[in-house]
Motif scaffolding. Structure first.
Motif, PDB file in Angstrom:
ATOM      1  N   LYS A  88      31.850  46.262  45.829  1.00 41.15           N
ATOM      2  CA  LYS A  88      31.561  46.433  47.245  1.00 41.15           C
ATOM      3  C   LYS A  88      30.397  47.408  47.409  1.00 41.15           C
ATOM      4  O   LYS A  88      30.115  48.205  46.513  1.00 41.15           O
ATOM      5  N   PRO A  89      29.711  47.356  48.567  1.00 45.55           N
ATOM      6  CA  PRO A  89      28.620  48.306  48.806  1.00 45.55           C
ATOM      7  C   PRO A  89      29.086  49.751  48.628  1.00 45.55           C
ATOM      8  O   PRO A  89      30.150  50.132  49.125  1.00 45.55           O
ATOM      9  N   GLU A  90      28.300  50.515  47.875  1.00 44.33           N
ATOM     10  CA  GLU A  90      28.536  51.939  47.613  1.00 44.33           C
ATOM     11  C   GLU A  90      29.791  52.200  46.767  1.00 44.33           C
ATOM     12  O   GLU A  90      30.258  53.322  46.678  1.00 44.33           O
ATOM     13  N   GLN A  91      30.325  51.150  46.141  1.00 41.55           N
ATOM     14  CA  GLN A  91      31.435  51.350  45.200  1.00 41.55           C
ATOM     15  C   GLN A  91      30.917  52.074  43.962  1.00 41.55           C
ATOM     16  O   GLN A  91      29.746  51.949  43.587  1.00 41.55           O
ATOM     17  N   ASP A  92      31.792  52.849  43.315  1.00 41.36           N
ATOM     18  CA  ASP A  92      31.418  53.538  42.089  1.00 41.36           C
ATOM     19  C   ASP A  92      30.942  52.507  41.065  1.00 41.36           C
ATOM     20  O   ASP A  92      31.699  51.612  40.671  1.00 41.36           O
ATOM     21  N   PRO A  93      29.677  52.596  40.618  1.00 39.39           N
ATOM     22  CA  PRO A  93      29.138  51.599  39.672  1.00 39.39           C
ATOM     23  C   PRO A  93      29.961  51.487  38.395  1.00 39.39           C
ATOM     24  O   PRO A  93      30.121  50.387  37.850  1.00 39.39           O
ATOM     25  N   ALA A  94      30.475  52.609  37.893  1.00 41.85           N
ATOM     26  CA  ALA A  94      31.256  52.580  36.655  1.00 41.85           C
ATOM     27  C   ALA A  94      32.506  51.726  36.816  1.00 41.85           C
ATOM     28  O   ALA A  94      32.920  51.030  35.871  1.00 41.85           O
ATOM     29  N   SER A  95      33.117  51.758  38.013  1.00 44.52           N
ATOM     30  CA  SER A  95      34.319  50.952  38.235  1.00 44.52           C
ATOM     31  C   SER A  95      33.984  49.468  38.264  1.00 44.52           C
ATOM     32  O   SER A  95      34.779  48.629  37.823  1.00 44.52           O
ATOM     33  N   VAL A  96      32.794  49.129  38.762  1.00 44.96           N
ATOM     34  CA  VAL A  96      32.354  47.728  38.761  1.00 44.96           C
ATOM     35  C   VAL A  96      32.142  47.256  37.322  1.00 44.96           C
ATOM     36  O   VAL A  96      32.521  46.145  36.956  1.00 44.96           O
ATOM     37  N   VAL A  97      31.563  48.131  36.502  1.00 45.54           N
ATOM     38  CA  VAL A  97      31.351  47.797  35.098  1.00 45.54           C
ATOM     39  C   VAL A  97      32.689  47.613  34.382  1.00 45.54           C
ATOM     40  O   VAL A  97      32.850  46.694  33.564  1.00 45.54           O
ATOM     41  N   PHE A  98      33.663  48.456  34.698  1.00 43.24           N
ATOM     42  CA  PHE A  98      34.998  48.335  34.091  1.00 43.24           C
ATOM     43  C   PHE A  98      35.599  46.964  34.408  1.00 43.24           C
ATOM     44  O   PHE A  98      36.089  46.268  33.511  1.00 43.24           O
ATOM     45  N   VAL A  99      35.550  46.584  35.670  1.00 43.06           N
ATOM     46  CA  VAL A  99      36.088  45.283  36.086  1.00 43.06           C
ATOM     47  C   VAL A  99      35.311  44.157  35.404  1.00 43.06           C
ATOM     48  O   VAL A  99      35.890  43.162  34.957  1.00 43.06           O
ATOM     49  N   GLY A 100      33.993  44.332  35.308  1.00 40.61           N
ATOM     50  CA  GLY A 100      33.172  43.316  34.665  1.00 40.61           C
ATOM     51  C   GLY A 100      33.533  43.115  33.212  1.00 40.61           C
ATOM     52  O   GLY A 100      33.625  41.982  32.732  1.00 40.61           O
ATOM     53  N   CYS A 101      33.757  44.218  32.496  1.00 39.74           N
ATOM     54  CA  CYS A 101      34.150  44.128  31.086  1.00 39.74           C
ATOM     55  C   CYS A 101      35.504  43.431  30.943  1.00 39.74           C
ATOM     56  O   CYS A 101      35.714  42.623  30.026  1.00 39.74           O
ATOM     57  N   GLU A 102      36.443  43.739  31.852  1.00 39.35           N
ATOM     58  CA  GLU A 102      37.778  43.127  31.810  1.00 39.35           C
ATOM     59  C   GLU A 102      37.689  41.620  32.014  1.00 39.35           C
ATOM     60  O   GLU A 102      38.307  40.843  31.275  1.00 39.35           O
ATOM     61  N   GLN A 103      36.925  41.200  33.012  1.00 35.87           N
ATOM     62  CA  GLN A 103      36.801  39.767  33.289  1.00 35.87           C
ATOM     63  C   GLN A 103      36.067  39.066  32.145  1.00 35.87           C
ATOM     64  O   GLN A 103      36.443  37.960  31.739  1.00 35.87           O
ATOM     65  N   TYR A 104      35.050  39.702  31.631  1.00 35.55           N
ATOM     66  CA  TYR A 104      34.274  39.157  30.523  1.00 35.55           C
ATOM     67  C   TYR A 104      35.165  38.913  29.302  1.00 35.55           C
ATOM     68  O   TYR A 104      35.104  37.856  28.662  1.00 35.55           O
ATOM     69  N   LYS A 105      36.012  39.883  28.993  1.00 35.92           N
ATOM     70  CA  LYS A 105      36.927  39.730  27.855  1.00 35.92           C
ATOM     71  C   LYS A 105      37.946  38.625  28.121  1.00 35.92           C
ATOM     72  O   LYS A 105      38.219  37.789  27.247  1.00 35.92           O
ATOM     73  N   LYS A 106      38.510  38.628  29.302  1.00 33.43           N
ATOM     74  CA  LYS A 106      39.552  37.662  29.652  1.00 33.43           C
ATOM     75  C   LYS A 106      39.027  36.232  29.567  1.00 33.43           C
ATOM     76  O   LYS A 106      39.732  35.321  29.091  1.00 33.43           O
TER      77      LYS A 106
END
Length: 294
Positions: free
Chosen positions: A154-172
């Motif tokens: 989401k706009p102004e969301q913590d970038p690190a949290s977006v990366v965390f979610v991205g890594c999780e989805q990528y692995k899954k």
């Protein structure tokens, strides 16, 4: 891709290629080397790297007379030694893209995603630039063109949290290549550099068996300023390679040698324009050949 690379090298090296005027001379003397020095400086090779190149030529000149043809061979050999090769990853990899705003980072992310998808990889793009206006929309457009999966927050969301979610989805979903577009940052902004370190730690924990490649995008039109930008970034964080963007005809390709020689960084890719296929892996030999083409 070869024609694109050849055309962009010609644009990037037009200033540098003035050295071909020396190759037909019967004899190279100190006066000629002074002219050569001027050309190298004007091509943004930088004073330190220029001095190194000329030192090598002068050492040969002390041993024997040099013709223009001999100068061409000596320069070609010396310049090729200066360019470090970029080791392209084999297998799954994470590309972490950094650079200042306006350096062409998001555009390159889309082009890289397309190039990797054409190799048969399952490509995932992470929109970790959550603060710049329209950054997500821009990456959405590129993801569609590249046929890549997009992970966004989401706009102004913590970038690190977006990366965390991205890594999780990528692995899954068993992806092959993960490309992370980060916020434009100045290397002097401590909190942004700390944020980048946090993002790297998350990737290392989430994807311990992946090679993490941090690429710095720099605007080739800035010439010697590109070198200074790369130098400051490299002092603040580990950079694995350089992406030269906006290769549109400045002709000041000498910065490539300064970056490689003084910072010990390879150029990994060059990019130009807005078309998705206007990107290529940097080829040192082709670059050297383009310098001496007439």
């Amino acid at each position: 891709m070869f024609n694109f690379l050849k055309n962009q090298f010609t644009k990037l090296t037009s200033q540098f290629s003035r050295i071909t005027s020396f190759f037909g001379r019967a004899k190279i003397d100190e006066s000629a080397l002074k002219e050569l020095e001027t050309i190298l400086i004007q091509a943004d090779t930088g004073p330190k790297t220029t001095a190194h190149i000329l030192d090598q030529v002068r050492s040969e000149l002390k041993r024997t007379d040099l013709s223009g043809a001999q100068l061409k061979k000596i320069l070609g050999d010396q310049l090729k030694k200066l360019l470090l090769p970029f080791e392209q990853p084999v297998g799954d990899a994470v590309y972490l893209l950094v650079g200042i705003n306006g350096s062409g980072k998001t555009t390159f992310a889309g082009k890289l995603a397309s190039a990797q998808a054409k190799k048969g990889n399952a490509v995932y793009l992470v929109a970790a630039d959550t603060f710049r206006a329209a950054a997500r929309e821009q990456l959405q457009s590129w993801a569609q063109k590249a046929e890549a999966h997009l992970i966004e927050g989401k706009p102004e969301q913590d970038p690190a949290s977006v990366v965390f979610v991205g890594c999780e989805q990528y692995k899954k979903e068993k992806g092959n290549v993960l490309i992370i577009d980060t916020a434009g940052r100045l290397q002097t902004k401590t909190h942004l550099m700390n944020e980048l370190s946090k993002i790297k730690r998350i990737i290392e924990r989430q994807l311990p068996n992946h090679r993490i490649i941090t690429l710095l995008t720099i605007d080739s039109m800035l010439g010697q300023n590109s070198f200074q930008q790369a130098k400051l970034f490299h002092e603040s964080t580990t950079i694995d390679g350089i992406v030269l963007t906006k290769v549109d005809g400045t002709g000041k390709g000498g910065a490539v040698f300064a970056i490689s020689t003084e910072l010990k960084l390879p150029v990994a890719y060059i990019s130009s324009g807005e078309s998705i296929d206007q990107v290529a892996e940097f080829n040192p030999q082709q670059f050297i050949d383009s310098l001496f083409s007439t």
